[in-house]
Design an enzyme around this catalytic site. Structure first.
Site, PDB file in Angstrom:
ATOM      1  CG  ASN A  23      -2.129  -0.998   0.913  1.00  0.00           C
ATOM      2  OD1 ASN A  23      -2.306  -1.466  -0.210  1.00  0.00           O
ATOM      3  ND2 ASN A  23      -2.882  -1.320   1.953  1.00  0.00           N
ATOM      4  CB  CYS A 118     -10.561  -5.851  -2.992  1.00  0.00           C
ATOM      5  SG  CYS A 118      -9.107  -6.875  -3.136  1.00  0.00           S
ATOM      6  NE  ARG A 123     -11.966  -0.105  -1.979  1.00  0.00           N
ATOM      7  CZ  ARG A 123     -10.843  -0.787  -1.967  1.00  0.00           C
ATOM      8  NH1 ARG A 123     -10.755  -1.906  -2.625  1.00  0.00           N
ATOM      9  NH2 ARG A 123      -9.790  -0.362  -1.306  1.00  0.00           N
ATOM     10  NE  ARG A 398      -5.380  -6.315  -6.930  1.00  0.00           N
ATOM     11  CZ  ARG A 398      -6.141  -5.910  -5.905  1.00  0.00           C
ATOM     12  NH1 ARG A 398      -7.212  -6.575  -5.566  1.00  0.00           N
ATOM     13  NH2 ARG A 398      -5.839  -4.820  -5.228  1.00  0.00           N
TER      14      ARG A 398
HETATM   15  C1  UD1 Z   1      -6.653   1.594   1.660  1.00  0.00           C
HETATM   16  C2  UD1 Z   1      -5.942   0.288   1.402  1.00  0.00           C
HETATM   17  C3  UD1 Z   1      -6.842  -0.884   1.753  1.00  0.00           C
HETATM   18  C4  UD1 Z   1      -7.350  -0.748   3.190  1.00  0.00           C
HETATM   19  C5  UD1 Z   1      -7.942   0.634   3.440  1.00  0.00           C
HETATM   20  C6  UD1 Z   1      -8.286   0.876   4.894  1.00  0.00           C
HETATM   21  C7  UD1 Z   1      -4.518   0.933  -0.431  1.00  0.00           C
HETATM   22  C8  UD1 Z   1      -4.188   0.799  -1.863  1.00  0.00           C
HETATM   23  N1  UD1 Z   1      -5.566   0.245   0.002  1.00  0.00           N
HETATM   24  O1  UD1 Z   1      -7.792   1.610   0.811  1.00  0.00           O
HETATM   25  O2  UD1 Z   1      -6.082  -2.078   1.614  1.00  0.00           O
HETATM   26  O3  UD1 Z   1      -8.346  -1.716   3.414  1.00  0.00           O
HETATM   27  O4  UD1 Z   1      -7.025   1.652   3.042  1.00  0.00           O
HETATM   28  O5  UD1 Z   1      -7.141   0.751   5.684  1.00  0.00           O
HETATM   29  O6  UD1 Z   1      -3.832   1.591   0.321  1.00  0.00           O
HETATM   30  N2  UD1 Z   1     -14.186   6.633   2.050  1.00  0.00           N
HETATM   31  C9  UD1 Z   1     -15.162   7.559   1.735  1.00  0.00           C
HETATM   32  N3  UD1 Z   1     -14.839   8.528   0.803  1.00  0.00           N
HETATM   33  C10 UD1 Z   1     -13.624   8.590   0.193  1.00  0.00           C
HETATM   34  C11 UD1 Z   1     -12.647   7.630   0.545  1.00  0.00           C
HETATM   35  C12 UD1 Z   1     -12.961   6.662   1.482  1.00  0.00           C
HETATM   36  O7  UD1 Z   1     -16.262   7.536   2.252  1.00  0.00           O
HETATM   37  O8  UD1 Z   1     -13.416   9.475  -0.623  1.00  0.00           O
HETATM   38  C13 UD1 Z   1     -14.504   5.588   3.062  1.00  0.00           C
HETATM   39  C14 UD1 Z   1     -14.461   4.177   2.473  1.00  0.00           C
HETATM   40  O9  UD1 Z   1     -15.708   3.822   1.891  1.00  0.00           O
HETATM   41  C15 UD1 Z   1     -14.119   3.358   3.691  1.00  0.00           C
HETATM   42  C16 UD1 Z   1     -13.228   4.293   4.519  1.00  0.00           C
HETATM   43  O10 UD1 Z   1     -13.476   5.602   4.037  1.00  0.00           O
HETATM   44  O11 UD1 Z   1     -15.281   3.063   4.418  1.00  0.00           O
HETATM   45  C17 UD1 Z   1     -11.755   4.004   4.446  1.00  0.00           C
HETATM   46  O12 UD1 Z   1     -11.356   3.976   3.088  1.00  0.00           O
HETATM   47  P1  UD1 Z   1      -9.865   4.334   2.637  1.00  0.00           P
HETATM   48  O13 UD1 Z   1      -9.005   4.474   3.843  1.00  0.00           O
HETATM   49  O14 UD1 Z   1      -9.927   5.476   1.688  1.00  0.00           O
HETATM   50  O15 UD1 Z   1      -9.445   3.051   1.843  1.00  0.00           O
HETATM   51  P2  UD1 Z   1      -8.550   2.961   0.547  1.00  0.00           P
HETATM   52  O16 UD1 Z   1      -7.563   4.075   0.529  1.00  0.00           O
HETATM   53  O17 UD1 Z   1      -9.393   2.750  -0.650  1.00  0.00           O
END
Ligand code: UD1
Length: 419
Positions: A23, A118, A123, A398
């Site tokens: 990550n 995933c 997301r 992956r």
């Molecule tokens: C990253 C990790 C993933 C991990 C996650 C949480 C990478 C490539 N992937 O995913 O493996 O499971 O952190 O530790 O680093 N959210 C919103 N709006 C946004 C963005 C996020 O509502 O614009 C919400 C998501 O739906 C989720 C939460 O915030 O419920 C956390 O998501 P986020 O930390 O952004 O996950 P990723 O960065 O996609």
């Protein structure tokens, strides 16, 4: 179709080297395009499909990508030819969204197809967009692509509505060359957020506070190439720690930062496992039956959601009742149906999995429903009596480098086979 075939029941013994953090790497590679002068030489990159995919995306943008060896890449982004990142590879992986922030700050313009990844929840990327807009970008979404454009990027105070790893990193990247000092609040504190900030600073950025609730990014005029080494993968390490406990083995996990693993170590010790920390290693052994616990996933320093699925396998064969409450993703218990095929007793109610420990699991034909679910199924196969066949292992590839080689070196009977 490629499958993993595992004959379980062996206590895993020995030591395993952890690779660089997926990550962190999947953000650092897109961020390398910020260097308008010189090459970025990035070391300790994990040899995984997501990284290979990013290498192809970088090349498609006009970067010169040279693979020095399986874990070192040289990226020269001086002569990028396009800001249009729309192709199969971009759609395939979630982390493609980091190209939006990176292209925006370097070229004030980008078109990036919406990310895949995933299937663990909705997301959304609304927090990324909120950040880009606050920095002065106009953002539109058309035909599945995000278009961003700005005449000038300027500093802003941004308070994120949710703690998001992706939004924190993406907006931090976008702010590196915005005029003035951007303040990001309610940010993610994951080790990979800190690693990306360190990488940006090695390129000449001025990012302070990563790892705390507030990050300050003072915009600089330009960023240049650098040499950098990615931190060890907290999630890969956690997976091997759990595999050690699940197989009642004795594994020393090397090349780790024990501090990053504290929530996992604490939970394993609460269950009765022995966890010994070294300077850059962790040894996990078991000398008594483990007991059930409650796990609640939370942003760092809480228990990582990405280790929750492997943990569910361990709890399936642990005495008594355990609970896993998933607070980050709404759909991260799908793999429990696969574990049930192997004899696990699990009931999912909303975002909580209620697990009643059984004596052992039985080998079965199962599917890796997503990346970390795949790791959960591998651990299940390693403990189960009889043969386990895991399909859809592309998900595992992956994010876990050479998973079968690493487990085989610890004494597992695991092989990749076309079936
Ligand atoms: C990253 C990790 C993933 C991990 C996650 C949480 C990478 C490539 N992937 O995913 O493996 O499971 O952190 O530790 O680093 N959210 C919103 N709006 C946004 C963005 C996020 O509502 O614009 C919400 C998501 O739906 C989720 C939460 O915030 O419920 C956390 O998501 P986020 O930390 O952004 O996950 P990723 O960065 O996609």
């Amino acid at each position: 179709m490629e499958t993993l075939i595992i004959n379980g029941g062996k206590a895993l013994q020995g030591s395993v080297e952890i690779n660089g953090a997926k990550n962190a790497a999947v953000a650092i590679l897109p961020a390398a395009i910020l260097a308008s002068e010189g090459k970025c030489v990035i070391d300790n990159i994990p040899d995984i499909e997501d990284v290979h995919c990013l290498e192809r995306i970088l090349s498609s943008l006009g970067c010169n990508v040279h693979k020095v060896n399986n874990n070192t890449l040289e990226i020269d982004a001086t002569d990028i030819t396009t800001v249009d990142a729309c192709n199969e590879d971009v759609r395939r992986m979630r982390a493609s969204y980091y190209f939006i922030g990176a292209l925006l700050t370097r070229f004030k313009k980008a078109k990036v197809e919406l990310p895949g990844g995933c299937p663990i929840g909705a997301r959304p990327i609304d927090q990324h967009i909120k950040g880009f807009e606050a920095l002065g970008a106009k953002v539109t979404i058309e035909h599945g692509a995000v278009n961003v454009e700005a005449e000038n990027l300027h500093a802003a105070n941004i308070f994120f509505d949710v703690v998001s790893v992706g939004a924190t990193i993406n907006v931090m990247i976008a702010a590196t060359m915005a005029e003035g000092t951007t303040i990001l609040e309610n940010v993610a504190k994951e080790p990979h957020v800190v690693d990306v900030a360190n990488f940006l600073n090695s390129m000449g950025a001025d990012v302070k506070g990563a790892g705390t609730d507030v990050i300050r990014v003072k915009g600089v005029k330009k960023l240049v190439g650098c040499n950098y080494s990615v931190i060890p993968d907290q999630i890969e390490a956690g997976t091997f720690m759990i595999a050690a406990a699940a197989t009642k083995g004795d594994i020393t996990i090397k090349n780790v930062i024990p501090k990053h693993l504290e929530s996992i170590s604490a939970k394993l010790m609460e269950m009765g496992a022995i966890v010994e920390e070294g300077d850059d290693s962790i040894r996990v052994t078991v000398d008594q039956p483990l007991k059930g616990v409650s796990v609640k996933t939370a942003p760092y320093p809480g228990f990582p959601t990405d280790v929750q699925q492997p943990m569910s396998t361990l709890l399936s064969i642990t005495n008594g009742r355990s609970l896993i409450a998933e607070s980050i993703w709404e759909n991260r218990h799908k793999h429990t149906d696969e574990l049930k095929k192997m004899g696990a007793v699990i009931k999912v109610e909303g975002r909580t999995a209620i697990i009643d420990g059984v004596q052992n699991l039985k080998g079965a034909k199962v599917v890796a429903t997503d990346l970390r679910a795949g790791a959960a199924m591998v651990i299940a196969g390693l403990v189960a009596h009889g043969e386990t066949e895991i399909r859809d292992i592309g998900h595992i590839d992956r994010g876990y480098p050479h998973i079968e080689d690493k487990f085989r070196a610890l004494g597992a009977d695991i092989r990749r086979e076309l079936r």
